[in-house]
Design an enzyme around this catalytic site. Structure first.
Site, mmCIF file in Angstrom:
data_model
loop_
_atom_site.group_PDB
_atom_site.id
_atom_site.type_symbol
_atom_site.label_atom_id
_atom_site.label_comp_id
_atom_site.label_asym_id
_atom_site.label_seq_id
_atom_site.Cartn_x
_atom_site.Cartn_y
_atom_site.Cartn_z
ATOM 1 N N ARG A 147 0.831 -1.210 0.000
ATOM 2 C CA ARG A 147 0.000 0.000 0.000
ATOM 3 C C ARG A 147 0.861 1.253 0.000
ATOM 4 O O ARG A 147 0.521 2.258 -0.629
ATOM 5 C CB ARG A 147 -0.929 0.020 1.228
ATOM 6 N N HIS A 197 -5.659 -5.994 -3.588
ATOM 7 C CA HIS A 197 -6.638 -6.205 -2.527
ATOM 8 C C HIS A 197 -6.825 -7.682 -2.212
ATOM 9 O O HIS A 197 -7.706 -8.041 -1.434
ATOM 10 C CB HIS A 197 -7.981 -5.560 -2.894
ATOM 11 N N HIS A 236 0.478 4.311 -2.652
ATOM 12 C CA HIS A 236 0.157 5.661 -2.190
ATOM 13 C C HIS A 236 1.281 6.640 -2.509
ATOM 14 O O HIS A 236 1.025 7.821 -2.708
ATOM 15 C CB HIS A 236 -0.141 5.644 -0.685
ATOM 16 N N ASN A 290 -4.081 8.818 4.165
ATOM 17 C CA ASN A 290 -2.866 8.042 4.431
ATOM 18 C C ASN A 290 -2.726 7.610 5.887
ATOM 19 O O ASN A 290 -1.793 6.868 6.215
ATOM 20 C CB ASN A 290 -1.620 8.847 4.028
#
Length: 330
Positions: A64, A198, A68, A96
């Site tokens: 992740r 995911h 990001h 975040n």
């Protein structure tokens, strides 16, 4: 003639601005540190291995963090910068705050291990460390091993205000997903492949509670959800939702990188709207069906998409440097 010279100058400037991003990504290559830090990948891998043995959260946390990072300022480790009295950094934007500390800790520890080697000290960027660690968590959780392109520099900017509107939301439909990914040079196939991240990790209940309690006046529960799965989610996420409760994004194999994510979508078990829409929208359904039944084809597409993602917003030359501390500008 003066006007002609001005026109030529404008055209030249335009050409430079068009090709600079390609020049930046062109510096990336798999053997970038062959002479300056030949053992960099094994050093990072050892740290990642140790972190995963301490907590499996390391796997989705690193993955992740990479997403990001690349989606806001480009893959330049700007998301790792800590806020200072004069600047609220990316990591402190609300979008975040759910990034697990184990992702940051992995990069910091890998940086320390690299710099402990005199040959490598201050030779490897935090952005490249994150890219290597991301490949390693994918492989160590059952996914494909691939060659990581390296040569990124660390960026000079990290502002929370720049995060707004630059990350996909759980409520996005296919058009919104395609538009956001396209802005980074990623097509629909790349988007679907990257959504399969995911297959790892978890989400807080409030990110999808609208789908199980107040989807619409006629349908309190999102009709694209499996009724059985919706009932399970309601049990795990009470209506007065506890923000601390987390639910696995993939309820079947939550700690394994695999194509079960797509099989879940076929069964109406995508946790977010942005997941399930990949199956309910006919424009993307065929890809979901193919990858649900063919793991090898999916993994090839995922590696291709990750490679393209890793080229987004790469800093080079005067636009970046190698940070001594991943959490602070030099």
């Amino acid at each position: 003639m003066g006007g002609l010279h001005i026109l030529i100058a404008v055209l030249l400037i335009s050409c430079v601005s068009i090709f600079l991003p390609e020049l930046a990504s062109a510096q990336l290559r798999t053997n970038y540190y062959a002479k300056t830090c030949p053992n960099v990948e094994s050093i990072v891998r050892n740290v990642v291995n140790q972190k995963i043995q301490q907590t499996i959260i390391t796997v989705p946390a690193v993955l992740r963090l990479f997403f990001h990072d690349c989606f806001v300022e480009g893959c330049d480790s700007s998301v790792i910068i800590a806020s200072t009295p004069g600047n609220t950094a990316e990591k402190d934007h609300p979008d975040n705050l759910s990034l697990a500390g184990d992702g940051f800790d992995t990069v910091v520890k890998a940086k320390a291990a690299i710099d402990a080697n005199p040959i490598c000290k201050n030779r490897v960027s935090c952005a490249d460390i994150l890219a290597i660690a991301t490949r390693d968590v994918i492989e160590l959780s059952g996914g494909p091993r691939y060659q990581v392109e390296l040569g990124r520099l660390d960026g000079f900017t990290s502002k929370a205000s720049n995060v707004e509107g630059n990350l996909p939301k759980p409520t996005f439909n296919l058009d919104q997903l395609n538009s956001m990914f396209a802005s980074h040079g990623l097509d629909q196939t790349d988007m679907i492949a990257l959504s399969a991240a995911h297959t790892l990790g978890a989400s807080h209940c409030n990110k999808f509670s609208n789908r199980i309690y107040n989807f619409s006046p006629k349908n309190p529960v999102d009709p694209t959800l499996s009724k059985t799965f919706a009932a399970q989610l309601q049990q795990m996420c009470p209506k007065n939702v506890d923000p601390q409760i987390v639910i696995n994004l993939d309820p079947i194999t939550p700690n394994t990188f695999d194509n079960v994510y797509f099989q879940n979508l076929q069964k109406g078990m995508g946790l977010f709207t942005s997941d399930q829409v990949l199956f309910t929208d006919k424009r993307s359904k065929g890809t979901v069906d193919l990858w649900a039944s063919n793991s090898k084809v999916f993994q090839t597409a995922f590696v291709n998409a990750m490679t393209k993602l890793g080229r987004v917003g790469v800093k080079s030359g005067k636009n970046g440097n190698i940070r001594r501390d991943c959490g602070a500008f030099n």
